[in-house]
Design an enzyme around this catalytic site. Structure first.
Site, PDB file in Angstrom:
ATOM      1  CG  HIS B 349      -2.192  -0.800   0.959  1.00  0.00           C
ATOM      2  ND1 HIS B 349      -2.272  -2.134   1.239  1.00  0.00           N
ATOM      3  CD2 HIS B 349      -3.406  -0.457   0.453  1.00  0.00           C
ATOM      4  CE1 HIS B 349      -3.472  -2.584   0.918  1.00  0.00           C
ATOM      5  NE2 HIS B 349      -4.178  -1.603   0.429  1.00  0.00           N
ATOM      6  N   GLY B 350       1.986   1.211   0.614  1.00  0.00           N
ATOM      7  CA  GLY B 350       2.809   2.421   0.623  1.00  0.00           C
ATOM      8  C   GLY B 350       4.192   2.150   1.162  1.00  0.00           C
TER       9      GLY B 350
END
Lengths: 80, 539
Positions: B349-350
């Site tokens: 996601h990041g």
């Protein structure tokens, strides 16, 4: 073994894993239709079949089975 | 190009739908090439130079897949096929790693090992995480024999199809390409109406609901990042508010993606199915970002769990018996693969510590949930009694756990996430508008902190949170209203209260539904204007 015999044995195995006695799988049964049949119990189920029939599924096959019928037919092909 | 922009809604989409109908009359190949062409325009709109990244990657994967297919014809070439697949997976991960994680790893190395890397700031090409996963899934399917033949244009469209290009769903070749091949030459008016209706429902969720509550949520997170003290009241408003913001943002995106595909005559897999109604965290992950869960389960969890289970059995240690669970088996066969999978999900996601903590939290939640399910039901007189008690309790615990983890997902840094977490526990006192504090006479209570906000401002924020909670938790979702027409692949109504409501009010090509959709569209279009990107587009 016939498809019906495999289905009965699959139902017994999965019932033991999920703690239910009234489970009746069909060739069309989807995993999402059986309460509690999550990815963890799915792996347990697959390995239980492998042990029971002395076979080994390919990892790619394990992911690609869409319903119980596909597991039955792959197992039949391996047992043939 | 954003789905929620004037240029998309009023220029791009009508031109695509019209042009596609013309292209279909020219035949299958023309229709596919047309969709590839408009998808490239869609992708290039933001930064045309990104085409120089995505197009070569499509060619490389195509050549690899074709080579894999060629070797599939020869017996005894399993090693070559495995080698090619390994090369394919590694090159795709390196491709993703360079654009997404290089700066993060340089910074982490400098922090932990005192290295002296100069940080390389790279603008992340849109949708690269989704595109990469899809290409890996494709190569695995080719390697496993699931794909026997394909054409370049089919593969290119499978990667580039604009409704799902930027933020999923992550589709399989076998789900989409047979549908391409069945596209008729005539427009299916029902599907077009269905698709546009679903797009409007999604646009309303994004432009009115998600962007509406964002106005109340963003200032709290900004204040926390700036080091301001946040009270318990505002920390919880921000946490629940952001959970609702990302919920409607992603639900809106998923509806719009599915609606656009339907309007073209294709069905995407379901990606989002009222996850906040879940009564346990396992169910939550079966309803939130479903195709990502599916990908991670198939390609990360399953191989690890299968390997672990077979290895234990090979050593004679016994597998996992749910009726007599052993702690070591639980740890190695369930907890470790689950935790590792969620950690990777966080990192996917990041590229940041906050996302890793978010993934670790969800990994821990899932392990606890699995452990609980092994122990707890046996302590109740029957399965029904267990369900009766655990459904409401599980719902509350799941909602609070997801909300707490969302603070880490949203916060700018570990520092501000920690501050907000402490504030949620009440360390900074309970904030109440100063007017109410004065009216009731709470000045002497040390844990009450007067907030310098007007009553209108405060109650508007609270009203937004309550209203969106009602919509998310009590109303049917868009797919449920459209279920009779299978808006996404294989979608069926489940037996629950919201499905029964949806079945009674089922979507039809009728005047009442035309009016409802028109109201949703007009209210959404009036809110479209500024550049409000989807939260999932950054991944």
């Amino acid at each position: 073994m016939t498809d019906e015999e495999l289905l009965r044995s699959f139902s017994q195995t999965l019932g033991d894993l999920l703690g239910t006695t009234d489970l009746e799988l069909t060739l069309e049964t989807l995993r999402s239709e059986v309460p509690g049949w999550d990815s963890f119990n799915y792996i347990n189920f697959i390995v239980a079949i492998e042990i029971g029939h002395n076979v080994k599924f390919k990892v790619a096959d394990v992911e690609s089975f869409r319903n119980v019928g596909q597991i039955v037919s792959e197992l039949q092909a391996m047992l043939a | 190009m954003l789905f929620n922009s004037y240029e998309f809604i009023f220029i791009f989409l009508p031109l695509v739908l019209f042009g596609f109908q013309l292209a279909r009359r020219l035949g299958y190949n023309a229709a596919i090439v047309f969709l590839i062409f408009v998808s490239l325009i869609f992708y290039a709109w933001w930064r045309p130079i990104n085409l120089l990244i995505i197009v070569p990657s499509i060619f490389v994967n195509y050549i690899l897949a074709k080579t894999l297919l060629r070797y599939a014809e020869y017996e005894g070439k399993a090693r070559v096929r495995n080698f090619l697949l390994t090369i394919g997976i590694i090159s795709n991960l390196l491709f993703l790693g360079y654009f997404k994680y290089l700066t993060f790893f340089q910074g982490t190395s400098n922090d932990l090992f005192g290295t002296d890397f100069v940080l390389t700031y790279i603008i992340l090409p849109l949708g690269i995480s989704f595109i990469t996963f899809q290409k890996i899934a494709f190569l695995v399917d080719v390697h496993g024999g699931g794909i026997k033949a394909f054409k370049f244009r089919e593969f290119a469209l499978f990667v580039l199809f604009f409704p799902q290009l930027i933020a999923g769903p992550i589709v399989h070749f076998r789900e989409m390409v047979p549908q391409y091949r069945q596209l008729g030459i005539r427009i299916d008016r029902n599907m077009l109406a269905l698709g546009i209706s679903l797009f409007c429902i999604g646009l309303f969720k994004k432009a009115v609901l998600a962007d509406g509550i964002a106005i109340h949520v963003t200032p709290v997170f900004d204040a926390a990042a700036a080091g301001q003290v946040i009270t318990l009241t505002y920390a919880w408003i921000a946490a629940i508010g952001f959970t609702l913001q990302i919920y409607f943002d992603f639900a809106g995106y998923s509806d719009m993606a599915a609606g656009l595909a339907l309007a073209i005559g294709l069905r995407l897999p379901v990606n989002f199915d009222s996850p906040l109604k879940s009564c346990n965290i396992i169910d939550f992950w079966a309803r939130w970002h479903i195709t990502l869960t599916r990908f991670l389960t198939a390609y990360v969890y399953n191989p690890i769990a299968l390997y672990g289970t077979r290895r234990r059995l090979g050593k004679g240690l016994g597998g996992f018996n749910p009726n007599n669970p052993k702690f070591t088996a639980f740890l190695t066969l369930l907890a470790a693969p689950t935790f590792l999978t969620m950690l990777l999900s966080g990192l996917w996601h990041g590229a940041g510590y906050t996302f890793i903590v978010w993934g670790a939290l969800h990994g821990a939640y899932l392990c606890i949930n699995h452990g609980w399910r092994l122990i707890a039901p046996k302590r109740f007189s029957s399965r029904e009694t267990y369900e009766k008690w655990m459904r409401p309790v599980g719902f509350v615990i799941t909602f609070l756990s997801v909300t707490f983890a969302m603070v880490w997902f949203r916060a700018e840094s570990v520092g501000s996430a920690l501050e907000l977490s402490k504030a949620m526990a009440g360390t900074n006192g309970i904030g109440i508008p100063e007017k109410i504090v004065g009216m009731i006479g709470l000045e002497n209570m040390s844990f009450i902190i007067p907030e310098a906000v007007s009553l209108l401002e405060f109650f508007t924020t609270v009203a937004w949170v309550i209203a969106l909670l009602v919509v998310a938790l009590l109303l049917p979702n868009g797919f449920q209203f459209l279920a009779a027409y299978e808006p996404v692949l294989g979608y069926k109504l489940k037996d629950n209260p919201s499905s029964r409501v949806a079945a009674k009010l089922s979507w039809q090509p009728s005047l009442p539904w035309f009016l409802i959709i028109s109201v949703l569209l007009i209210s959404a279009v009036l809110r479209v204007g500024g550049q409000s990107e989807f939260l999932y587009w950054q991944f």
